[in-house]
Scaffold this motif. Structure first.
Motif, PDB file in Angstrom:
ATOM      1  N   LEU A  19     -46.209  53.762  35.854  1.00 45.10           N
ATOM      2  CA  LEU A  19     -46.283  52.541  35.050  1.00 45.10           C
ATOM      3  C   LEU A  19     -47.325  52.665  33.940  1.00 45.10           C
ATOM      4  O   LEU A  19     -47.075  52.267  32.798  1.00 45.10           O
ATOM      5  CB  LEU A  19     -46.589  51.328  35.934  1.00 45.10           C
ATOM      6  N   ILE A  20     -48.460  53.226  34.259  1.00 44.17           N
ATOM      7  CA  ILE A  20     -49.524  53.384  33.259  1.00 44.17           C
ATOM      8  C   ILE A  20     -49.082  54.336  32.150  1.00 44.17           C
ATOM      9  O   ILE A  20     -49.221  54.024  30.965  1.00 44.17           O
ATOM     10  CB  ILE A  20     -50.829  53.890  33.924  1.00 44.17           C
ATOM     11  N   VAL A  21     -48.537  55.486  32.526  1.00 42.35           N
ATOM     12  CA  VAL A  21     -48.109  56.468  31.529  1.00 42.35           C
ATOM     13  C   VAL A  21     -46.980  55.903  30.667  1.00 42.35           C
ATOM     14  O   VAL A  21     -46.991  56.031  29.435  1.00 42.35           O
ATOM     15  CB  VAL A  21     -47.681  57.785  32.215  1.00 42.35           C
ATOM     16  N   THR A  22     -46.022  55.234  31.280  1.00 37.43           N
ATOM     17  CA  THR A  22     -44.906  54.665  30.534  1.00 37.43           C
ATOM     18  C   THR A  22     -45.382  53.561  29.607  1.00 37.43           C
ATOM     19  O   THR A  22     -44.998  53.512  28.427  1.00 37.43           O
ATOM     20  CB  THR A  22     -43.827  54.127  31.494  1.00 37.43           C
ATOM     21  N   TYR A  23     -46.229  52.680  30.088  1.00 37.43           N
ATOM     22  CA  TYR A  23     -46.763  51.604  29.260  1.00 37.43           C
ATOM     23  C   TYR A  23     -47.524  52.174  28.065  1.00 37.43           C
ATOM     24  O   TYR A  23     -47.326  51.751  26.924  1.00 37.43           O
ATOM     25  CB  TYR A  23     -47.674  50.693  30.093  1.00 37.43           C
ATOM     26  N   ASN A  24     -48.398  53.151  28.321  1.00 36.73           N
ATOM     27  CA  ASN A  24     -49.177  53.744  27.236  1.00 36.73           C
ATOM     28  C   ASN A  24     -48.282  54.443  26.213  1.00 36.73           C
ATOM     29  O   ASN A  24     -48.537  54.381  25.009  1.00 36.73           O
ATOM     30  CB  ASN A  24     -50.224  54.709  27.782  1.00 36.73           C
ATOM     31  N   THR A  25     -47.236  55.094  26.676  1.00 35.65           N
ATOM     32  CA  THR A  25     -46.292  55.743  25.764  1.00 35.65           C
ATOM     33  C   THR A  25     -45.603  54.707  24.888  1.00 35.65           C
ATOM     34  O   THR A  25     -45.477  54.891  23.674  1.00 35.65           O
ATOM     35  CB  THR A  25     -45.242  56.547  26.558  1.00 35.65           C
ATOM     36  N   LEU A  26     -45.159  53.615  25.491  1.00 41.30           N
ATOM     37  CA  LEU A  26     -44.489  52.556  24.725  1.00 41.30           C
ATOM     38  C   LEU A  26     -45.430  51.909  23.716  1.00 41.30           C
ATOM     39  O   LEU A  26     -45.039  51.636  22.578  1.00 41.30           O
ATOM     40  CB  LEU A  26     -43.892  51.515  25.673  1.00 41.30           C
ATOM     41  N   VAL A  27     -46.661  51.687  24.108  1.00 43.32           N
ATOM     42  CA  VAL A  27     -47.646  51.108  23.188  1.00 43.32           C
ATOM     43  C   VAL A  27     -47.906  52.073  22.028  1.00 43.32           C
ATOM     44  O   VAL A  27     -47.947  51.666  20.863  1.00 43.32           O
ATOM     45  CB  VAL A  27     -48.962  50.760  23.919  1.00 43.32           C
ATOM     46  N   ARG A  28     -48.067  53.349  22.336  1.00 42.44           N
ATOM     47  CA  ARG A  28     -48.302  54.351  21.289  1.00 42.44           C
ATOM     48  C   ARG A  28     -47.133  54.376  20.304  1.00 42.44           C
ATOM     49  O   ARG A  28     -47.327  54.397  19.087  1.00 42.44           O
ATOM     50  CB  ARG A  28     -48.496  55.728  21.920  1.00 42.44           C
ATOM     51  N   LEU A  29     -45.917  54.360  20.818  1.00 41.94           N
ATOM     52  CA  LEU A  29     -44.739  54.378  19.945  1.00 41.94           C
ATOM     53  C   LEU A  29     -44.624  53.088  19.129  1.00 41.94           C
ATOM     54  O   LEU A  29     -44.254  53.122  17.953  1.00 41.94           O
ATOM     55  CB  LEU A  29     -43.473  54.616  20.772  1.00 41.94           C
ATOM     56  N   ARG A  30     -44.938  51.956  19.742  1.00 44.48           N
ATOM     57  CA  ARG A  30     -44.898  50.686  19.016  1.00 44.48           C
ATOM     58  C   ARG A  30     -45.915  50.699  17.869  1.00 44.48           C
ATOM     59  O   ARG A  30     -45.627  50.243  16.765  1.00 44.48           O
ATOM     60  CB  ARG A  30     -45.172  49.517  19.957  1.00 44.48           C
ATOM     61  N   GLN A  31     -47.089  51.260  18.118  1.00 43.01           N
ATOM     62  CA  GLN A  31     -48.100  51.366  17.074  1.00 43.01           C
ATOM     63  C   GLN A  31     -47.640  52.294  15.947  1.00 43.01           C
ATOM     64  O   GLN A  31     -47.899  52.028  14.769  1.00 43.01           O
ATOM     65  CB  GLN A  31     -49.430  51.864  17.651  1.00 43.01           C
ATOM     66  N   ARG A  32     -46.934  53.355  16.288  1.00 47.98           N
ATOM     67  CA  ARG A  32     -46.388  54.249  15.261  1.00 47.98           C
ATOM     68  C   ARG A  32     -45.346  53.527  14.409  1.00 47.98           C
ATOM     69  O   ARG A  32     -45.289  53.723  13.199  1.00 47.98           O
ATOM     70  CB  ARG A  32     -45.771  55.487  15.896  1.00 47.98           C
ATOM     71  N   VAL A  33     -44.528  52.704  15.047  1.00 47.47           N
ATOM     72  CA  VAL A  33     -43.533  51.928  14.298  1.00 47.47           C
ATOM     73  C   VAL A  33     -44.241  50.978  13.338  1.00 47.47           C
ATOM     74  O   VAL A  33     -43.870  50.871  12.162  1.00 47.47           O
ATOM     75  CB  VAL A  33     -42.599  51.146  15.256  1.00 47.47           C
ATOM     76  N   GLN A  34     -45.269  50.296  13.809  1.00 45.83           N
ATOM     77  CA  GLN A  34     -46.006  49.367  12.946  1.00 45.83           C
ATOM     78  C   GLN A  34     -46.692  50.109  11.801  1.00 45.83           C
ATOM     79  O   GLN A  34     -46.714  49.627  10.666  1.00 45.83           O
ATOM     80  CB  GLN A  34     -47.018  48.572  13.770  1.00 45.83           C
ATOM     81  N   ASN A  35     -47.233  51.280  12.089  1.00 47.49           N
ATOM     82  CA  ASN A  35     -47.850  52.085  11.040  1.00 47.49           C
ATOM     83  C   ASN A  35     -46.801  52.538  10.026  1.00 47.49           C
ATOM     84  O   ASN A  35     -47.041  52.489   8.809  1.00 47.49           O
ATOM     85  CB  ASN A  35     -48.558  53.296  11.645  1.00 47.49           C
ATOM     86  N   ALA A  36     -45.666  52.974  10.500  1.00 49.48           N
ATOM     87  CA  ALA A  36     -44.599  53.424   9.598  1.00 49.48           C
ATOM     88  C   ALA A  36     -44.139  52.270   8.709  1.00 49.48           C
ATOM     89  O   ALA A  36     -43.896  52.457   7.509  1.00 49.48           O
ATOM     90  CB  ALA A  36     -43.430  53.994  10.396  1.00 49.48           C
ATOM     91  N   TRP A  37     -44.014  51.067   9.283  1.00 50.80           N
ATOM     92  CA  TRP A  37     -43.610  49.923   8.469  1.00 50.80           C
ATOM     93  C   TRP A  37     -44.676  49.610   7.426  1.00 50.80           C
ATOM     94  O   TRP A  37     -44.361  49.259   6.288  1.00 50.80           O
ATOM     95  CB  TRP A  37     -43.313  48.693   9.323  1.00 50.80           C
ATOM     96  N   SER A  38     -45.938  49.734   7.790  1.00 52.19           N
ATOM     97  CA  SER A  38     -46.987  49.451   6.812  1.00 52.19           C
ATOM     98  C   SER A  38     -46.931  50.450   5.661  1.00 52.19           C
ATOM     99  O   SER A  38     -47.235  50.091   4.521  1.00 52.19           O
ATOM    100  CB  SER A  38     -48.368  49.435   7.465  1.00 52.19           C
TER     101      SER A  38
END
Length: 186
Positions: free
Chosen positions: A19-38
């Motif tokens: 759960l921790i690894v999956t959550y952290n992976t999803l958060v990291r990817l979500r942050q990359r999406v937000q960075n890419a949109w910016s």
């Protein structure tokens, strides 16, 4: 009984680690999406900042083309006000069409085509269009990675429980337009 507790504890620990690894992976990817949109947003803002200068350059030579100039300004304002990725894509389609009309109008004015300020703005806009295309591609690649992770089993279970949702791609509405390069020619 002691072995059962060790096995049970190990299983609980493995589930928690998953759960921790999956959550952290999803958060990291979500942050990359937000960075890419910016990054897309930065390039779009640069484009929006160039457009009034371009309109003013054309306005001096083509004063009776007010309707075309107004359409460009209106499309720019709609693009700036767009909220979601889908709204932004629609607004960008309208803006691209309005800019094409502006450049068609400019074709009729040889002295405008020779104006160094206009030529510089044209070059900057062309460069910006290339940067926008790259930023869109990077954004869509990042969205693909995020959306894929959300859909893969068993990460999809964690994503669903923790509220991670699919993100929209930044796509052009018309297929014909999606396959054409934006060109500014004089």
């Amino acid at each position: 009984m002691f072995v059962g507790m060790i096995v049970g504890g190990t299983l609980v620990l493995l589930v928690v680690l998953f759960l921790i690894v999956t959550y952290n992976t999803l958060v990291r990817l979500r942050q990359r999406v937000q960075n890419a949109w910016s990054q897309v947003d930065v390039q779009l803002k640069r484009r929006y900042d160039l457009i009034p200068n371009l309109v003013n350059a054309v306005k001096g030579y083509a004063q009776h083309e007010k309707e075309t100039l107004d359409r460009v300004t209106q499309a720019r304002n709609m693009a700036i006000a767009a909220g979601s990725v889908a709204e932004q894509a629609r607004a960008e389609n309208m803006l691209s069409g309005a800019l094409k009309s502006l450049f068609v109008v400019a074709e009729a004015y040889p002295e405008l085509k020779a104006n160094t300020n206009f030529l510089q703005l044209q070059t900057e806009l062309s460069d910006t269009e290339s940067k926008i295309a790259f930023a869109r591609q990077f954004y869509n690649d990042t969205v693909q990675n995020f959306n894929t992770e959300i859909e893969l089993f068993p990460a999809n279970l964690v994503a669903g429980m923790l509220g991670f949702a699919m993100v929209d791609y930044f796509t052009l509405r018309e297929e014909a337009e999606a396959r054409q390069n934006v060109q500014v020619t004089f």
